[in-house]
Motif scaffolding. Structure first.
Motif, short mmCIF file in Angstrom:
data_model
loop_
_atom_site.label_atom_id
_atom_site.label_comp_id
_atom_site.label_asym_id
_atom_site.label_seq_id
_atom_site.Cartn_x
_atom_site.Cartn_y
_atom_site.Cartn_z
N ARG A 178 0.86 -1.26 0.07
CA ARG A 178 0.07 0.11 -0.18
C ARG A 178 0.85 1.15 -0.05
NH1 ARG A 178 -3.23 -0.82 4.18
NH2 ARG A 178 -1.73 0.43 5.72
N GLU A 179 1.90 1.35 0.75
CA GLU A 179 2.99 2.45 0.88
C GLU A 179 3.49 2.68 -0.28
OE1 GLU A 179 5.79 2.11 3.91
OE2 GLU A 179 4.21 1.85 5.51
N TYR A 180 3.94 1.57 -1.24
CA TYR A 180 4.26 1.62 -2.37
C TYR A 180 3.34 2.12 -3.46
CZ TYR A 180 6.39 0.52 -7.01
OH TYR A 180 6.89 0.43 -8.28
N ALA A 181 2.16 1.59 -3.45
CA ALA A 181 1.31 2.31 -4.24
C ALA A 181 1.04 3.62 -4.12
CB ALA A 181 -0.05 1.42 -4.22
N GLN A 182 0.82 4.05 -2.80
CA GLN A 182 0.61 5.73 -2.52
C GLN A 182 1.97 6.38 -3.03
OE1 GLN A 182 0.26 5.46 1.75
NE2 GLN A 182 -2.13 5.09 1.62
N HIS A 183 3.20 6.04 -2.93
CA HIS A 183 4.32 6.52 -3.22
C HIS A 183 4.26 6.69 -4.84
CE1 HIS A 183 8.52 7.80 -3.41
NE2 HIS A 183 8.83 7.00 -4.53
N ARG A 184 3.90 5.59 -5.55
CA ARG A 184 3.79 5.52 -6.97
C ARG A 184 2.86 6.64 -7.45
NH1 ARG A 184 6.47 5.61 -11.13
NH2 ARG A 184 5.77 4.47 -12.81
N GLN A 185 1.92 6.66 -6.75
CA GLN A 185 0.68 7.60 -7.15
C GLN A 185 1.07 9.25 -7.05
OE1 GLN A 185 -2.98 7.06 -4.73
NE2 GLN A 185 -4.12 8.38 -6.37
N GLN A 218 1.61 11.87 -9.85
CA GLN A 218 0.84 13.19 -9.80
C GLN A 218 1.79 14.39 -9.87
OE1 GLN A 218 -1.11 12.98 -5.95
NE2 GLN A 218 -2.82 11.96 -6.69
N GLN A 219 3.15 14.07 -9.20
CA GLN A 219 3.89 15.10 -9.38
C GLN A 219 4.67 15.21 -10.86
OE1 GLN A 219 6.87 13.91 -6.70
NE2 GLN A 219 5.94 14.57 -4.79
N GLN A 220 4.61 14.15 -11.32
CA GLN A 220 5.09 14.25 -12.84
C GLN A 220 3.86 14.93 -14.05
OE1 GLN A 220 6.03 10.14 -13.80
NE2 GLN A 220 7.91 10.21 -12.93
N GLN A 221 2.68 14.66 -13.65
CA GLN A 221 1.71 15.21 -14.26
C GLN A 221 1.70 17.05 -14.00
OE1 GLN A 221 -0.42 13.96 -16.45
NE2 GLN A 221 -1.73 15.85 -16.83
N GLN A 222 1.82 17.11 -12.71
CA GLN A 222 2.01 18.50 -12.33
C GLN A 222 3.16 19.20 -13.27
OE1 GLN A 222 1.97 18.60 -8.27
NE2 GLN A 222 -0.25 18.27 -7.95
N ALA A 223 4.08 18.49 -13.17
CA ALA A 223 5.45 19.22 -13.80
C ALA A 223 4.96 19.32 -15.40
CB ALA A 223 6.73 18.04 -13.72
N ARG A 224 4.36 18.31 -15.97
CA ARG A 224 4.08 18.42 -17.33
C ARG A 224 3.26 19.61 -17.63
NH1 ARG A 224 4.16 12.55 -17.20
NH2 ARG A 224 2.05 12.59 -16.78
N GLN A 225 2.31 19.80 -16.63
CA GLN A 225 1.14 20.85 -16.87
C GLN A 225 1.80 22.10 -16.71
OE1 GLN A 225 -1.64 19.74 -13.88
NE2 GLN A 225 -2.97 18.68 -15.08
N ARG A 226 2.77 22.41 -16.01
CA ARG A 226 3.48 23.62 -15.69
C ARG A 226 4.41 23.79 -16.89
NH1 ARG A 226 4.25 21.61 -10.45
NH2 ARG A 226 6.49 20.78 -10.85
#
Length: 150
Positions: free
Chosen positions: A78-85, A89-97
């Motif tokens: 579960r921790e790995y899945a949360q970390h991956r998510q 999200q951070q990668q998606q935000q970086a792409r949007q910026r």
């Protein structure tokens, strides 16, 4: 079987018998070093810690084994899945910026194309475009902005 092999076999058998008994002792010497053994020492008093240990290799399916850090395997997953998510999200935000920055630059270029234009090349010389070429460049840039930015 030679004598050395016979001695090793006997020693292994004795160790296995001691381990099967399930007794484990702990003691500390005068220098502060901690020792563990399946037999109590003769020269000092030892604490029997057999009842305080859980078996490492257990086939008891009702009990959940914990990892070395005390977490259950499903907790780790579960921790790995949360970390991956979070990473996604951070990668998606970086792409949007990045896209937002590119779109702002494209809009600035479009504004420049729509006004009085003087293009300068990398050598500092003026590059002349006809009005028709300028309009085509503005139209193409406007189309790209509409496709990618809005």
């Amino acid at each position: 079987m030679n004598t050395a092999q016979w001695g090793m076999a006997c020693a292994s058998l004795l160790l296995a018998m001691g381990a099967a008994a399930g007794e484990l002792y702990r003691w500390v010497d005068e220098d502060g070093r901690v020792y563990f053994s399946d037999r109590p020492p003769v020269e000092t008093q030892a604490q029997d810690i057999s009842d305080k240990l859980e078996p490492i290799n257990s086939i008891d399916g009702n009990r959940t084994q914990r990892s070395a850090e005390g977490r259950r395997p499903h907790d780790i997953e579960r921790e790995y899945a949360q970390h991956r998510q979070q990473q996604q999200q951070q990668q998606q935000q970086a792409r949007q910026r990045a896209l937002k920055r590119i779109c702002q630059q494209a809009r600035q270029r479009l504004n420049a194309l729509n006004g009085r234009v003087a293009f300068i090349d990398e050598n500092g010389r003026e590059v002349r475009y006809s009005e028709r070429e300028r309009q085509q460049m503005a139209k193409k840039l406007s189309h790209e902005i509409a496709q990618r930015c809005d």
